[in-house]
Scaffold this motif. Sequence first.
Motif, PDB file in Angstrom:
ATOM      1  N   UNK A 230       0.827  -1.206   0.000  1.00 29.19           N
ATOM      2  CA  UNK A 230       0.000   0.000   0.000  1.00 29.19           C
ATOM      3  C   UNK A 230       0.863   1.258   0.000  1.00 29.19           C
ATOM      4  N   UNK A 231       1.949   1.226   0.772  1.00 28.34           N
ATOM      5  CA  UNK A 231       2.858   2.367   0.807  1.00 28.34           C
ATOM      6  C   UNK A 231       3.515   2.570  -0.553  1.00 28.34           C
ATOM      7  N   UNK A 232       3.969   1.473  -1.170  1.00 32.94           N
ATOM      8  CA  UNK A 232       4.620   1.568  -2.482  1.00 32.94           C
ATOM      9  C   UNK A 232       3.638   2.073  -3.526  1.00 32.94           C
ATOM     10  N   UNK A 233       2.420   1.531  -3.528  1.00 33.06           N
ATOM     11  CA  UNK A 233       1.420   1.947  -4.512  1.00 33.06           C
ATOM     12  C   UNK A 233       1.021   3.405  -4.317  1.00 33.06           C
ATOM     13  N   UNK A 234       1.051   3.872  -3.067  1.00 30.72           N
ATOM     14  CA  UNK A 234       0.695   5.271  -2.802  1.00 30.72           C
ATOM     15  C   UNK A 234       1.799   6.227  -3.215  1.00 30.72           C
ATOM     16  N   UNK A 235       2.995   5.722  -3.434  1.00 30.33           N
ATOM     17  CA  UNK A 235       4.102   6.541  -3.933  1.00 30.33           C
ATOM     18  C   UNK A 235       4.249   6.462  -5.445  1.00 30.33           C
ATOM     19  N   UNK A 236       3.497   5.566  -6.066  1.00 34.18           N
ATOM     20  CA  UNK A 236       3.600   5.332  -7.499  1.00 34.18           C
ATOM     21  C   UNK A 236       2.793   6.394  -8.253  1.00 34.18           C
ATOM     22  N   UNK A 237       3.415   7.151  -9.165  1.00 35.09           N
ATOM     23  CA  UNK A 237       2.643   8.161  -9.925  1.00 35.09           C
ATOM     24  C   UNK A 237       1.485   7.569 -10.717  1.00 35.09           C
ATOM     25  N   UNK A 238       1.581   6.297 -11.102  1.00 33.64           N
ATOM     26  CA  UNK A 238       0.485   5.684 -11.857  1.00 33.64           C
ATOM     27  C   UNK A 238      -0.805   5.676 -11.047  1.00 33.64           C
ATOM     28  N   UNK A 239      -0.694   5.446  -9.740  1.00 31.04           N
ATOM     29  CA  UNK A 239      -1.893   5.415  -8.900  1.00 31.04           C
ATOM     30  C   UNK A 239      -2.595   6.763  -8.889  1.00 31.04           C
ATOM     31  N   UNK A 240      -1.814   7.848  -8.945  1.00 30.04           N
ATOM     32  CA  UNK A 240      -2.403   9.183  -8.926  1.00 30.04           C
ATOM     33  C   UNK A 240      -3.023   9.549 -10.276  1.00 30.04           C
ATOM     34  N   UNK A 241      -2.733   8.780 -11.304  1.00 25.07           N
ATOM     35  CA  UNK A 241      -3.416   8.951 -12.588  1.00 25.07           C
ATOM     36  C   UNK A 241      -4.617   8.017 -12.690  1.00 25.07           C
ATOM     37  N   UNK A 242      -4.516   6.835 -12.090  1.00 26.77           N
ATOM     38  CA  UNK A 242      -5.588   5.843 -12.190  1.00 26.77           C
ATOM     39  C   UNK A 242      -6.803   6.243 -11.363  1.00 26.77           C
ATOM     40  N   UNK A 243      -6.575   6.634 -10.119  1.00 23.35           N
ATOM     41  CA  UNK A 243      -7.696   6.867  -9.209  1.00 23.35           C
ATOM     42  C   UNK A 243      -8.611   8.011  -9.643  1.00 23.35           C
ATOM     43  N   UNK A 244      -8.090   9.160 -10.118  1.00 27.41           N
ATOM     44  CA  UNK A 244      -9.030  10.182 -10.607  1.00 27.41           C
ATOM     45  C   UNK A 244      -9.878   9.706 -11.785  1.00 27.41           C
ATOM     46  N   UNK A 245      -9.264   8.965 -12.716  1.00 23.71           N
ATOM     47  CA  UNK A 245     -10.032   8.451 -13.859  1.00 23.71           C
ATOM     48  C   UNK A 245     -11.069   7.443 -13.384  1.00 23.71           C
ATOM     49  N   UNK A 246     -10.694   6.590 -12.452  1.00 21.24           N
ATOM     50  CA  UNK A 246     -11.645   5.601 -11.915  1.00 21.24           C
ATOM     51  C   UNK A 246     -12.802   6.294 -11.203  1.00 21.24           C
ATOM     52  N   UNK A 247     -12.501   7.370 -10.521  1.00 21.71           N
ATOM     53  CA  UNK A 247     -13.555   8.114  -9.828  1.00 21.71           C
ATOM     54  C   UNK A 247     -14.539   8.721 -10.821  1.00 21.71           C
ATOM     55  N   UNK A 248     -14.022   9.162 -11.971  1.00 16.88           N
ATOM     56  CA  UNK A 248     -14.895   9.718 -12.998  1.00 16.88           C
ATOM     57  C   UNK A 248     -15.866   8.673 -13.530  1.00 16.88           C
ATOM     58  N   UNK A 249     -15.425   7.422 -13.586  1.00 15.64           N
ATOM     59  CA  UNK A 249     -16.291   6.362 -14.091  1.00 15.64           C
ATOM     60  C   UNK A 249     -17.384   5.979 -13.094  1.00 15.64           C
ATOM     61  N   UNK A 250     -17.146   6.183 -11.810  1.00 13.36           N
ATOM     62  CA  UNK A 250     -18.085   5.726 -10.787  1.00 13.36           C
ATOM     63  C   UNK A 250     -18.870   6.857 -10.126  1.00 13.36           C
ATOM     64  N   UNK A 251     -18.488   8.116 -10.403  1.00 12.44           N
ATOM     65  CA  UNK A 251     -19.179   9.245  -9.792  1.00 12.44           C
ATOM     66  C   UNK A 251     -19.426  10.321 -10.860  1.00 12.44           C
ATOM     67  N   UNK A 252     -20.666  10.730 -10.977  1.00 18.03           N
ATOM     68  CA  UNK A 252     -20.988  11.795 -11.918  1.00 18.03           C
ATOM     69  C   UNK A 252     -20.914  13.171 -11.271  1.00 18.03           C
ATOM     70  N   UNK A 253     -20.928  13.226  -9.938  1.00 18.57           N
ATOM     71  CA  UNK A 253     -20.914  14.503  -9.220  1.00 18.57           C
ATOM     72  C   UNK A 253     -19.556  14.747  -8.564  1.00 18.57           C
ATOM     73  N   UNK A 254     -18.502  14.654  -9.336  1.00 15.67           N
ATOM     74  CA  UNK A 254     -17.153  14.803  -8.790  1.00 15.67           C
ATOM     75  C   UNK A 254     -16.775  16.285  -8.743  1.00 15.67           C
TER      76      UNK A 254
END
Length: 297
Positions: A230-254
Amino acid sequence: MSRTVTPPKSEIDWQQVASPQLDTGATSILNELVQETLALTRRLFIQLQRRPSTLVAGIIQPVMWLILFGALFQNAPPGLFGNSQSYAQFLGAGVIVFTAFGGALNAGLPVMFDREFGFLNRLLVAPLASRFSIVLASAIFIITQSLLQAAVIVAAAAFLGAGLPDVTGLGVITLVVFLLALGVTALSLGLAFALPGHIELIAVIFVTNLPLLFASTALAPLSFMPKWLQVVASLNPLSYAIEPIRYLYTHSDWNLSSIVMQAPWGTITFGGALLVLLGFSLVALLSIQPLLRKSLT
């Protein structure tokens, strides 16, 4: 009868006299830089047109991931992957980001091959307005290709049931892919000038490609991972690109204050993730500047 009185030479504003010439010279250099960059970028697209296998493979592979991984976890219990309606919807964001990341990671290969075949030396001795147009053209080519691949993956994910964000959401996805591709492209181009040959560059690509994929939230949420990962993934720049896009797919009121990731040290908001990506790109661009000056001058 009136006549024109010429002021003494000491009273003539020579700065105003010379400024049009200076402005013309600066404009001429800028025009030459744009022309050189466009010509070098066009050369790369011609190469892609003659050998489109790289682009095709870069699209087919992630589409296969969407199909196969989506089928593998189609019977997963609801809620297992957060707010996603299906694993295809959860996986879509990861595949979009990793496709852009993989393409940007290969950005240094064309420059490396130009080095080895001697074409880069011909460019360096040519009367260019700026040799940085070589790097700029490569960056434009790779980022454009990454955005094109990401667009195809977004369409494929929508066809497979992942849904489609609204127009604003698609614009944010474009921004996220652009920031990530810009930073990774900069690092790859820096490696192309730092490493001795393409064998070493390919080795670096292979060593960093899959580990960064599995050490991110592309395939599984943070809650599935052990604490150290979890610590490694939280330092990975890919996670900071993945999570906003994933949030867009699951939330319309972002919005920018929406929480997209729960890191071990605190919550990460939508705007915070974008700032991390922006900082990553700026650090990558600044870090390669000394190397580029040394190699291109």
